[in-house]
Design an enzyme around this catalytic site. Structure first.
Site: not given
Length: 582
Positions: A191, A298, A334, A435, A459, A506
């Site tokens: 991240h 996000r 999201r 994911e 993920d 994505c």
């Protein structure tokens, strides 16, 4: 000069003075001093050393009185080190002969000895290295005094060097003053890496141990495209890097000309090219670069770097800013994906005992656990959805029950808004991130209930291949070219087509130019990428035909090893987009 290589995660080249975070936590303002003030600076160094010695001696006295002579002896050893004639002579020689500033000379000398101790390879000498770093901090603190400069209070441009940066630390970086950053740990899809790309700060992660090799104020080079990291470059290296910088600039200028061009293949197949964003202000960058919409908004930034849970109005303001910047386009928001390495300060206690946060309470599980927080976010999204093509996407869904519970929450919030006569878009779309392998295996069942899929490859790769996305030690296993990942994407796409459900990719895989022909060949017709990658990905799409993409996918699916697929994809990309000659 020292050249190291790590994992390139955010393109661009940065050249600047080092700020070493975690060992000094402040910036050495200058490396060199005018020769005319050498004696003054030598006096300043000796005065600082005297203050350090007095401070250590006082600590020794207090330890002797409070807990015993054997503990006071620790500080006695520190004092002996601070007063060592050989060490003092080396520092003063650098100041006198090379015109180094006392700060730079002290750091350079002490780090040389610390590295020697670390290389001896046992616990005792490792502790002595820590003692030397502590002495460095003490001396620098007295030399700099009020001129100390933390990461949050920069006044001059720097290249940040650290063992690691958390997502919240990265999100708080000042883009005007942080030229680039390098970390010893981290992975391509961590991240922190994603945030670096969002902030458009050149970054290299996973370099391995290097902090002992560099002193604050030394010139460093960060190449966020090749992964090269250079400490104290010579003139030839600076010339080479500046030439590379010019080459990158030319390529970027060429691709910017594609902003107004439609992302379609040479044989006329339209590919929807969306943007991934971390912060509201990135929406404008996506629009300028010709994105079709926002495929992944996000929302963790709303929660990180603050001491309180964001209010409904905080959410609405952030969502409205993106909607206003991207009017008339599709936007997928999201819901929060907190947990793992994205933990707000007010949640630290809850995660203190979590031994494996990547498999713990995170994402949709956390939302369903903290219903008040979840409903606040859903309510804000619905209020912002009036007259907008908006979708809500739930992260890390692993079972139909989780999706159904989340959908029920949305319906409950809709009922509350109806009772209060507050408008919203009743046709808002609900989808999930794919994911985890369990979701892939149940893709057909999910496709009967969701409005869309978005395949989060970061993920998905981590959980399928058991390779921590943030750990450079297993970076080679976290590979989007692995045959298992290719088959999973194909399975999800087949299920989506069967039930007429939209599907997008994505994760970072979609921002990787070599993987785009593969994805299109597998049948993917919508991808969502980092803003900086939009022009390059559009260039790849416009150079491709569907026939070629399908042949690439067919060959990739026939392979058994990730390394063979990766080599093949790299070769095909070079044929598709040849390197310009200059």
């Amino acid at each position: 000069m020292i050249i190291r290589n790590g994992i390139a995660v955010s393109p661009g080249i940065a050249i600047g003075d080092a700020l070493v975070i975690g060992s000094e936590d402040f910036r050495i303002p200058q490396r060199f001093i005018p020769r005319r003030i050498v004696e003054t600076e030598l006096s300043r160094f000796r005065q600082a050393l005297q203050h350090v010695s007095e401070e250590i001696a006082e600590n020794e006295r207090l330890a002797n009185e409070a807990i015993g002579l054997q503990y006071g002896a620790i500080f006695a050893a520190h004092l002996q080190m601070a007063q060592d004639p050989k060490l003092i002579s080396e520092v003063e020689t650098l100041i006198r002969d090379r015109c180094y500033s006392p700060e730079f000379a002290s750091s350079r000398t002490l780090r040389k000895y610390a590295k020697q101790f670390q290389s001896l390879g046992n616990a005792y000498f490792a502790e002595r290295a820590a003692d030397i770093y502590d002495l460095e901090k003490r001396i620098l603190r007295h030399l700099l005094g009020e001129k100390r400069e933390s990461l949050a209070e920069l006044t001059e441009p720097v290249v940040v060097l650290a063992h690691n940066l958390t997502p919240s630390e990265t999100a708080g970086l000042n883009r005007e003053l942080v030229l680039g950053f390098v970390t010893e740990v981290g992975g391509r899809t961590s991240h922190t890496a994603i945030l670096a790309a969002a902030l458009q700060i050149p970054a290299v992660v996973g370099v391995g141990s290097f902090l002992a090799d560099v002193s604050g104020g030394e010139t460093c080079i960060v190449d966020g495209k090749s992964g090269e990291f250079v400490i104290d470059p010579d003139d030839d290296t600076l010339f080479r890097i500046n030439a590379t910088k010019e080459k990158y600039r030319d390529a970027e200028s060429r691709r910017q000309l594609l902003s107004d061009q439609v992302p379609e293949t040479k044989d006329g197949t339209r590919i929807r090219l969306m943007g991934n964003i971390e912060f509201p202000q990135e929406a404008e960058q996506c629009e300028l670069r010709g994105a079709d919409g926002i495929g992944l908004y996000r929302t963790e930034f709303l929660y990180l770097g603050r001491d309180t849970i964001p209010s409904e109005e905080d959410h609405i303001a952030a969502y409205t800013e993106v909607i206003q910047a991207f009017k008339g386009h599709s936007i997928i928001i999201r819901t929060q994906d907190l947990g793992a390495d994205k933990i707000p300060g007010w949640f630290n206690q809850q995660y203190a005992e979590d031994s494996n946060p990547a498999l713990g309470m995170r994402s949709i599980r956390l939302s369903l656990h903290d219903m008040a927080m979840f409903k606040t976010q859903i309510r804000a999204i619905l209020r912002a959805s009036v007259g907008v093509d908006l979708g809500v996407m739930f992260p890390l869904v692993s079972s139909l029950l989780e999706f159904r519970q989340a959908r029920m929450v949305v319906r409950e919030v809709m009922e509350d808004l109806d009772e209060q006569n507050i408008p919203y878009n009743p046709d808002i779309r609900l989808g999930i991130m794919v994911e985890v392998p369990a979701t892939v295996m149940m893709a057909e069942e999910f496709a009967r209930e969701v409005d869309f899929f978005s395949i989060g490859t970061n993920d998905l790769i981590q959980y399928t291949l058991a390779a921590d996305r943030s750990d450079p030690m297993v970076a080679k296993w976290h590979n989007p070219a692995d045959p298992a990942i290719i088959r999973m994407i194909s399975m999800v796409n087949d299920a989506a087509r069967k039930h007429n459900v939209d599907v997008s990719v994505c994760g970072q895989m979609s921002s990787d130019p070599k993987c785009v022909p593969l994805l299109i060949g597998l049948g993917i017709r919508q991808i969502s990428v980092s803003p900086h990658a939009i022009p390059e990905i559009k260039e790849v799409i416009r150079a491709l035909t569907i026939e070629k993409a399908e042949s690439i996918a067919a060959y990739a699916k026939s392979q058994e090893l990730a390394r063979d697929v990766e080599s093949f994809l790299n070769r095909e990309l070079r044929l598709l987009i040849p390197e310009p000659t200059k």
